[in-house]
Scaffold this motif. Sequence first.
Motif, PDB file in Angstrom:
ATOM      1  N   THR A 206      -0.416   0.209  -7.869  1.00  0.00           N
ATOM      2  CA  THR A 206      -1.746  -0.538  -7.691  1.00  0.00           C
ATOM      3  C   THR A 206      -2.856   0.512  -7.383  1.00  0.00           C
ATOM      4  O   THR A 206      -3.873   0.260  -7.110  1.00  0.00           O
ATOM      5  N   SER A 207      -2.576   1.849  -7.257  1.00  0.00           N
ATOM      6  CA  SER A 207      -3.438   2.681  -6.702  1.00  0.00           C
ATOM      7  C   SER A 207      -3.609   4.017  -7.397  1.00  0.00           C
ATOM      8  O   SER A 207      -3.033   4.207  -8.569  1.00  0.00           O
ATOM      9  N   ARG A 208      -4.237   4.926  -7.208  1.00  0.00           N
ATOM     10  CA  ARG A 208      -4.366   6.266  -7.629  1.00  0.00           C
ATOM     11  C   ARG A 208      -3.014   6.987  -7.450  1.00  0.00           C
ATOM     12  O   ARG A 208      -2.073   6.657  -6.656  1.00  0.00           O
ATOM     13  N   VAL A 209      -2.719   8.278  -8.032  1.00  0.00           N
ATOM     14  CA  VAL A 209      -1.607   8.913  -7.997  1.00  0.00           C
ATOM     15  C   VAL A 209      -1.932  10.300  -7.243  1.00  0.00           C
ATOM     16  O   VAL A 209      -2.652  11.390  -7.889  1.00  0.00           O
ATOM     17  N   SER A 210      -1.522  10.252  -6.112  1.00  0.00           N
ATOM     18  CA  SER A 210      -1.660  11.575  -5.254  1.00  0.00           C
ATOM     19  C   SER A 210      -0.440  12.455  -5.183  1.00  0.00           C
ATOM     20  O   SER A 210       0.466  11.790  -5.654  1.00  0.00           O
ATOM     21  N   VAL A 211      -0.520  13.460  -4.683  1.00  0.00           N
ATOM     22  CA  VAL A 211       0.552  14.240  -4.802  1.00  0.00           C
ATOM     23  C   VAL A 211       1.846  13.681  -4.111  1.00  0.00           C
ATOM     24  O   VAL A 211       3.091  13.759  -4.392  1.00  0.00           O
ATOM     25  N   ASP A 212       1.616  12.938  -2.938  1.00  0.00           N
ATOM     26  CA  ASP A 212       2.632  12.513  -2.148  1.00  0.00           C
ATOM     27  C   ASP A 212       3.294  11.344  -2.888  1.00  0.00           C
ATOM     28  O   ASP A 212       4.434  11.182  -2.731  1.00  0.00           O
ATOM     29  N   MET A 213       2.557  10.720  -3.642  1.00  0.00           N
ATOM     30  CA  MET A 213       3.194   9.475  -4.395  1.00  0.00           C
ATOM     31  C   MET A 213       4.206  10.127  -5.572  1.00  0.00           C
ATOM     32  O   MET A 213       4.974   9.513  -5.729  1.00  0.00           O
ATOM     33  N   VAL A 214       3.630  11.201  -5.980  1.00  0.00           N
ATOM     34  CA  VAL A 214       4.638  11.877  -6.862  1.00  0.00           C
ATOM     35  C   VAL A 214       5.831  12.498  -6.399  1.00  0.00           C
ATOM     36  O   VAL A 214       6.990  12.188  -6.874  1.00  0.00           O
ATOM     37  N   GLN A 215       5.765  12.940  -5.157  1.00  0.00           N
ATOM     38  CA  GLN A 215       6.814  13.440  -4.424  1.00  0.00           C
ATOM     39  C   GLN A 215       7.953  12.380  -3.998  1.00  0.00           C
ATOM     40  O   GLN A 215       9.043  12.399  -4.202  1.00  0.00           O
ATOM     41  N   LYS A 216       7.488  11.236  -3.710  1.00  0.00           N
ATOM     42  CA  LYS A 216       8.097   9.945  -3.129  1.00  0.00           C
ATOM     43  C   LYS A 216       8.773   9.576  -4.555  1.00  0.00           C
ATOM     44  O   LYS A 216      10.083   9.077  -4.399  1.00  0.00           O
ATOM     45  N   ALA A 217       8.352   9.509  -5.635  1.00  0.00           N
ATOM     46  CA  ALA A 217       8.822   8.984  -6.861  1.00  0.00           C
ATOM     47  C   ALA A 217      10.015  10.036  -7.251  1.00  0.00           C
ATOM     48  O   ALA A 217      11.123   9.528  -7.820  1.00  0.00           O
ATOM     49  N   VAL A 218       9.546  11.332  -7.283  1.00  0.00           N
ATOM     50  CA  VAL A 218      10.671  12.151  -7.679  1.00  0.00           C
ATOM     51  C   VAL A 218      11.928  12.208  -7.062  1.00  0.00           C
ATOM     52  O   VAL A 218      13.082  12.273  -7.212  1.00  0.00           O
ATOM     53  N   LEU A 219      11.813  12.016  -5.497  1.00  0.00           N
ATOM     54  CA  LEU A 219      12.737  12.198  -4.618  1.00  0.00           C
ATOM     55  C   LEU A 219      13.642  10.873  -4.695  1.00  0.00           C
ATOM     56  O   LEU A 219      14.793  11.070  -4.434  1.00  0.00           O
ATOM     57  N   ALA A 220      12.999   9.908  -5.218  1.00  0.00           N
ATOM     58  CA  ALA A 220      13.766   8.362  -5.562  1.00  0.00           C
ATOM     59  C   ALA A 220      14.545   8.598  -6.861  1.00  0.00           C
ATOM     60  O   ALA A 220      15.347   7.590  -6.976  1.00  0.00           O
ATOM     61  N   LYS A 221      14.076   9.804  -7.666  1.00  0.00           N
ATOM     62  CA  LYS A 221      14.797  10.042  -9.074  1.00  0.00           C
ATOM     63  C   LYS A 221      14.410   9.036 -10.045  1.00  0.00           C
ATOM     64  O   LYS A 221      15.023   8.825 -11.043  1.00  0.00           O
TER      65      LYS A 221
END
Length: 272
Positions: A206-221
């Motif tokens: 429900t938010s914007r996409v900052s770099v840390d949100m990308v990092q968390k998604a990728v590390l979750a696979k």
Amino acid sequence: MTLRSVSRPGTAVTSEGARDITRSLPEEVPVALVFDGSTQAVMMATPSDVADFALGFALSEEIVTDLAQVADFETVEHDRGIEARLWLRGGASAQLLERQRRSMGPTGCGLCGIDSLDAALRPLPRLPLGPVRLTRAEVASATEALRAHQPLHDQTRAVHAAGFLLPGNGIVLAREDVGRHNALDKLIGAMARGGVDASKGAIVLTSRVSVDMVQKAVLAKCPILIAVSAPTELAMRTADEARLTVAAFARAGGFDLYSAPERITDGASDVA
């Protein structure tokens, strides 16, 4: 038990005058994330799903790579906040000594306490391009589908949510918090605890996409990230390198597709 929301009286002022009201406001408390007796971060968070939050934080910050590395866990409530205490097994505990991350994170702050540029912009694995596929219709309706899983938002209008979208099944899991990063950590923790494979679907925010949100998604696979708001350019460069599909401005029946478009199709979704 700390409440998730509290009723507060007030006065609503409009062009037609003033009237007495009572609003439900979301509670936020300091949550100390304590690993092997050492506080790694103190984040302002909604005091619910604390175990999901702590375990999701441990995974997304790479303190552990698997829940089997967590030997024990407990929450301890204090007058002024909550301690989430985790004890790690040998290898993970030794690695923790090499990365002391301490922060006091105000709501909305996702990189508080990172003490080097290398740590903030850590290298990420590249996600495989197959076989998960979503239809355009599923992506366009994802954030609206998440709305049905936001009871605290309905009550307070003041919290974020993160949900997991499974192709052909809709939103199957969601978590809420005053902080968008906390909501995502809670979701990641809940998925790990429940044995939900993040590589099979999409994370919806429900938010914007900052770099840390990308990092968390990728590390979750998780291969696909869908958000109601905009991404930053750094987030998109990071998503490109990791081959993460990012669909932003997903609302009102449409979305902007910025990276790895191969996972979004015109036809039926891949539910395998």
